[in-house]
Enzyme design. Structure first.
Site, PDB file in Angstrom:
ATOM      1  N   THR A 185     -14.631  28.829  10.015  1.00 51.94           N
ATOM      2  CA  THR A 185     -15.798  28.806  11.027  1.00 51.94           C
ATOM      3  C   THR A 185     -17.058  28.120  10.459  1.00 51.94           C
ATOM      4  O   THR A 185     -17.699  27.645  10.998  1.00 51.94           O
ATOM      5  CB  THR A 185     -15.925  30.474  11.290  1.00 51.94           C
ATOM      6  OG1 THR A 185     -16.081  31.209  10.272  1.00 51.94           O
ATOM      7  CG2 THR A 185     -14.851  30.890  12.167  1.00 51.94           C
ATOM      8  N   ASP A 186     -16.978  28.231   9.237  1.00 51.81           N
ATOM      9  CA  ASP A 186     -18.065  27.555   8.468  1.00 51.81           C
ATOM     10  C   ASP A 186     -17.904  25.882   8.642  1.00 51.81           C
ATOM     11  O   ASP A 186     -19.123  25.262   9.076  1.00 51.81           O
ATOM     12  CB  ASP A 186     -18.000  27.646   6.878  1.00 51.81           C
ATOM     13  CG  ASP A 186     -18.757  28.908   6.207  1.00 51.81           C
ATOM     14  OD1 ASP A 186     -19.585  29.575   7.210  1.00 51.81           O
ATOM     15  OD2 ASP A 186     -18.355  29.252   5.467  1.00 51.81           O
TER      16      ASP A 186
END
Length: 427
Positions: A185-186
């Site tokens: 997700t980063d």
């Protein structure tokens, strides 16, 4: 700075002020830097970006021993210049405002409202530079009941439902929710942020004004659920963990082989028929239970054990050799060592080596000396291939504050002013 006899990067006309740290923001700014933007990374004096200390592994020094420089930092900070500024001090805030006036883009990932205390929020900087594109990256966005919470990738993978569909089913050995092996997700937030910034740059060509971009890890985590999310919100049926199997395609998973395992990624009926022919089981493709993908999904529990009996009869390499020229997607489940040794990976030049010049300089007091004792850094190449403006390696991941004097000189400060700021611990 451009290399001789090479074209300028596609974004070489853009200046980026990078106030981000850890991964999502730095991933975004590294993408912009790879495409030629002049990215100046602002870090805390002495400590720097958190990921400079996230180790092991640490960079090996010239003597082979680990240094104090965490390799994590190198994954997302090449092609940038580093300057140290204490933004808790008014003089530091003034320097950042001066840099923002000369910048096209600012990227930050402070908590919601955190930079307003320093007069470095979007409203304050927009008043000084209406053309500024200001990208805020947070865990949960600028609005909503969770806006003030800190957000980390692992937390978002759990909250978004990503972990609920990742891993083996509860009844299987090793069953239970799993996170992905990297902070996806980063990374995806960095990629989405880059796209949003480039859209804002394009819009600025028409309006002459910048804008505020509100990027949230949770928003991205939900978005990248892709077909799994689409299936749930349209049917109400919650997808379950299936290990390496696919909810909508069969056969599309790992299979045991004589010496390990392989991946089959069969996406249509023609590929399935060609697999059956090559495997010596042409009758499967004519079996009413397996003739279409929908029927194969419905009869997964029957087909997969039959296929596993056959796949165990050959080695992984033998299966790949058998299927490669028949347009049946098949591949090994590589370790990183095998992946980077793969001839296709090597042919594409996906590992790049950057020489590091020896660095030794005082940031503030004499006891805070930064040194670099290794000669080169390897990074994974950018996957962006532009024919007219290829990605260039201009700077290796910088030592902390390596470019402080150069950047301050570009701002118009003279040597005496810079020395005064250093003596007072502002830079």
């Amino acid at each position: 700075m451009t290399l001789p006899n090479t074209p300028q990067g596609a974004l070489s006309h853009l200046k980026v002020l990078d106030l981000s740290r850890v991964l999502a923001g730095p991933w975004c700014t590294q993408m912009l830097a790879d495409m030629g933007a002049d990215v100046v990374k602002v870090e805390r004096p002495v400590a720097g970006d958190d990921t400079r200390h996230w180790g092991p592994p640490f960079m090996p020094g010239a003597d082979g021993r680990p240094t104090q420089d965490a390799i994590y930092f190198t994954a997302c900070n090449r092609n940038k210049r580093s300057i140290t500024i204490d933004m808790a001090k008014e003089e530091g805030q003034a320097l950042i405002r001066q840099m923002a006036v000369q910048s096209d883009i600012l990227v930050e990932n402070f908590k919601v409202g955190g930079l307003a205390h320093y007069g470095l929020d979007y409203a304050s900087l927009k008043a000084l530079n209406p053309r500024l594109i200001y990208c805020s990256i947070t865990g949960f966005g600028q609005t909503g009941p969770y806006a003030e919470r800190a957000g980390y990738d692992l937390m978002i993978q759990a909250m978004s439902g990503m972990m609920s569909i990742t891993g083996r089913a509860d009844g299987e050995p090793g069953g239970g929710p799993q996170r992905a092996g990297v902070a996806i997700t980063d990374v995806f937030t960095g990629i989405y942020a880059t796209s949003a910034i480039l859209a804002a740059v394009e819009m600025r060509h028409r309006t002459g004004e910048g804008q505020h971009i509100d990027m949230a890890l949770l928003d991205v985590g939900m978005a990248i659920l892709a077909n799994q999310a689409a299936g749930f919100i349209n049917t109400g049926a919650e997808p379950q963990r299936m290990g390496n199997a696919h909810p909508s395609l069969v056969p599309y998973q790992d299979f045991p082989t004589l010496d390990g395992a392989m991946l089959l990624a069969i996406g249509n009926d023609g590929q399935f028929a060609r697999f059956c022919q090559a495997a010596g089981r042409p009758e499967w493709a004519q079996d009413p239970r397996f003739t279409t993908n929908t029927r194969r999904v419905e009869n997964r529990s029957t087909l997969i054990p039959l296929m596993m009996e056959v796949t165990r009869t050959r080695s992984t390499d033998a299966w790949i050799a058998l299927l490669e020229d028949k347009a049946v997607p098949c591949g090994p489940i590589n370790t990183l060592a095998r992946a980077f040794a793969d001839p296709q990976v090597q042919a594409r030049g996906l590992v790049q080596n950057q020489r590091v010049a020896p660095v030794k300089y005082a940031r503030a007091a004499p006891e805070t000396i930064a040194t670099v004792s290794y000669e080169s850094i390897r990074t994974v190449a950018s996957p962006i291939r532009l024919s007219a403006a290829p990605v260039q390696l201009r700077y290796p991941p910088p030592a902390l504050g390596e470019h402080t004097q150069v950047v301050l000189t570009e701002l118009g400060l003279d040597a005496g002013q810079i020395q005064d700021l250093q003596a007072r611990g502002i830079v």
